[in-house]
Motif scaffolding. Sequence first.
Motif, PDB file in Angstrom:
ATOM      1  N   VAL A 194       0.832  -1.197   0.000  1.00 34.64           N
ATOM      2  CA  VAL A 194       0.000   0.000   0.000  1.00 34.64           C
ATOM      3  C   VAL A 194       0.869   1.250   0.000  1.00 34.64           C
ATOM      4  CG1 VAL A 194      -1.906  -1.154   1.164  1.00 34.64           C
ATOM      5  CG2 VAL A 194      -0.177   0.018   2.522  1.00 34.64           C
ATOM      6  N   LYS A 195       0.325   2.298  -0.592  1.00 31.94           N
ATOM      7  CA  LYS A 195       1.000   3.591  -0.646  1.00 31.94           C
ATOM      8  C   LYS A 195       0.153   4.594   0.119  1.00 31.94           C
ATOM      9  CE  LYS A 195       2.858   7.099  -3.786  1.00 31.94           C
ATOM     10  NZ  LYS A 195       3.020   7.519  -5.206  1.00 31.94           N
ATOM     11  N   VAL A 196       0.680   5.060   1.238  1.00 29.52           N
ATOM     12  CA  VAL A 196      -0.047   5.984   2.100  1.00 29.52           C
ATOM     13  C   VAL A 196       0.193   7.412   1.640  1.00 29.52           C
ATOM     14  CG1 VAL A 196      -0.265   6.841   4.465  1.00 29.52           C
ATOM     15  CG2 VAL A 196       0.090   4.403   4.056  1.00 29.52           C
ATOM     16  N   ASP A 197      -0.876   8.189   1.562  1.00 34.20           N
ATOM     17  CA  ASP A 197      -0.766   9.600   1.200  1.00 34.20           C
ATOM     18  C   ASP A 197      -0.248  10.379   2.406  1.00 34.20           C
ATOM     19  OD1 ASP A 197      -0.976  12.169   0.340  1.00 34.20           O
ATOM     20  OD2 ASP A 197      -3.156  12.173   0.076  1.00 34.20           O
TER      21      ASP A 197
ATOM     22  N   SER B 132      -1.978  13.645   3.562  1.00 37.53           N
ATOM     23  CA  SER B 132      -3.411  13.646   3.878  1.00 37.53           C
ATOM     24  C   SER B 132      -3.660  14.117   5.302  1.00 37.53           C
ATOM     25  CB  SER B 132      -3.992  12.245   3.687  1.00 37.53           C
ATOM     26  OG  SER B 132      -3.466  11.354   4.659  1.00 37.53           O
ATOM     27  N   ASP B 133      -4.881  14.601   5.534  1.00 34.76           N
ATOM     28  CA  ASP B 133      -5.259  15.015   6.886  1.00 34.76           C
ATOM     29  C   ASP B 133      -5.207  13.833   7.840  1.00 34.76           C
ATOM     30  OD1 ASP B 133      -5.651  17.613   6.068  1.00 34.76           O
ATOM     31  OD2 ASP B 133      -7.822  17.395   5.800  1.00 34.76           O
ATOM     32  N   ALA B 134      -5.575  12.654   7.343  1.00 38.51           N
ATOM     33  CA  ALA B 134      -5.584  11.467   8.208  1.00 38.51           C
ATOM     34  C   ALA B 134      -4.189  11.167   8.739  1.00 38.51           C
ATOM     35  CB  ALA B 134      -6.137  10.264   7.441  1.00 38.51           C
TER      36      ALA B 134
ATOM     37  N   GLN C  43      -5.899   2.598   1.026  1.00 35.58           N
ATOM     38  CA  GLN C  43      -4.473   2.357   1.250  1.00 35.58           C
ATOM     39  C   GLN C  43      -3.980   3.080   2.511  1.00 35.58           C
ATOM     40  OE1 GLN C  43      -1.818   1.696  -2.453  1.00 35.58           O
ATOM     41  NE2 GLN C  43      -3.179   3.357  -3.046  1.00 35.58           N
ATOM     42  N   THR C  44      -4.475   4.287   2.732  1.00 33.82           N
ATOM     43  CA  THR C  44      -4.080   5.027   3.933  1.00 33.82           C
ATOM     44  C   THR C  44      -4.548   4.296   5.186  1.00 33.82           C
ATOM     45  OG1 THR C  44      -4.134   7.139   2.751  1.00 33.82           O
ATOM     46  CG2 THR C  44      -4.307   7.216   5.167  1.00 33.82           C
TER      47      THR C  44
END
Length: 503
Positions: A367-370, A373-375, A428-429
């Motif tokens: 997986v590719k985490v952004d 991102s706000d998360a 993914q995140t």
Amino acid sequence: MKAAVICGGPPHWLRHRTLQMALVLYNTLSRQKEPFEPIEPGKVKFYCCGVTVYDYCHLGHARSYIVWDTVRRYLTWRGYDVTYVQNFTDIDDKILNRAQRESSSMEAVSHKYIEAYFEDMARLNIQEADEYTYATRTIDGIQRLIGELEQKGFAYPAGGDVYYTVRKFEGYGKLSGRKLDDMQAGASGRVGEGDDKKKDPFDFALWKGAKPGEPAWDSPWGPGRPGWHIECSAMIREHLGGAIDIQAGGLDLTFRLHENEIAQSEAANDECLARYWMHNGMVNVDGEKMSKSLGNFTTIRQLLDTQGGPHPMAMRLFVLQAQYRKPIDFTADAIASAKNSWQTIQAGLLFGPQYGDKLGWTLPDSVKVDQDSDAVSQFQTSMDDDFNTPGAVAVLFDLAKELRRQGNLIVHEGKPDAGSDVLLQQWQTLVGLAQVLGIEAEPEAEGESTGGLSDAEIDAKITQRRDAKKAKNYAEADKIRDELSGLGITLIDKPGGVTEWHR
């Protein structure tokens, strides 16, 4: 008297400047939050006190090792090169007592419960340490350390035993905040009572002379075995060097185990043992301290293997939804809440395998985490604040709830109300951040989530429900729906009395 070694995190001026800029953690030694600055930039030497292997691991062990596994995972995610070492105490009175009761041996008892430890930790998705150390394999290092303490005047032999001279170490009590004079005043003569070998009631054993029928090793002081407190001091020095970044364990170890470790190691090495000391809170059961005498003692395998017991990931969530330094109360309601949380997060984690093909995805190998991102920002802000896992779990929960809502739209209306690329990034995140907390879900095999029910058996249950509704037996109809829902089967009532379902 030896001057106390000054230990702790960065100096005050640096703490003030960086507290809002970096990962901060609560240091038991300083009794405050400090920015995390390892001894060697980018690298972390992390030692976790392990179990005495005479019984199966219980809920307190589950909490402790889930917490430190999560801390280790997060430090790694933040880019640190972490060396994580954990010990096994495989020689102890409790082990010998069990071996005697079972007509067994120290080695057999230790081996049995070490194997059980690995089984239980694997079920909770706790990663294995980089190194495991064993007291019985560190005898030479233990004897060397005792010899150095004796040469420096911090230890003395007495009738086959060797004791540490507590009052000679000026900093004794700095971790727990206890003062020897206060403890002695409140002891009513009970501290060390009956032990006439000691020069002082507070002195503790570094080496215990051999007793008939017990395992023993040759030593300069005669045959015997190590005391409990000296073991970790020797194992830390042997595997991580004289000074480490983090030592962790349960709050109950602060005094005397960790206090005595500091006295031993710092007297011998002339440097602080650990820059940061971290301790997790205790586990209560229905408001009472967990203990065998109260009948509320529960092992990990008893809990997980009980009919209707929590999924291992629900157990992990139960631990992580509390601040690690605070006590947690194991109650039926708390476990039910953790089960519900797990169902929501599990639905989000399985969104990709379940709906990805409908959205035109090709599931990635990793997986590719952004990161922008706000998360991710909220997750890191929480974890940087003394590993605030409740805040981090809340981030996962929000992501999972939205993905579950989108899944319901796909099932009921045929499509989501968000773009495929957006949902792919959200999924993914969620998966990436959940892995940092050790939360993972595996797609279930066909029929696994439905308790082995075949399609025909599910259709038969739906027919029974339809007949119950026709007979106005709505309680029975609801019971059948709930039963199927508990097996992972969702019913969708459509116009004309048609009921569709999906796993």
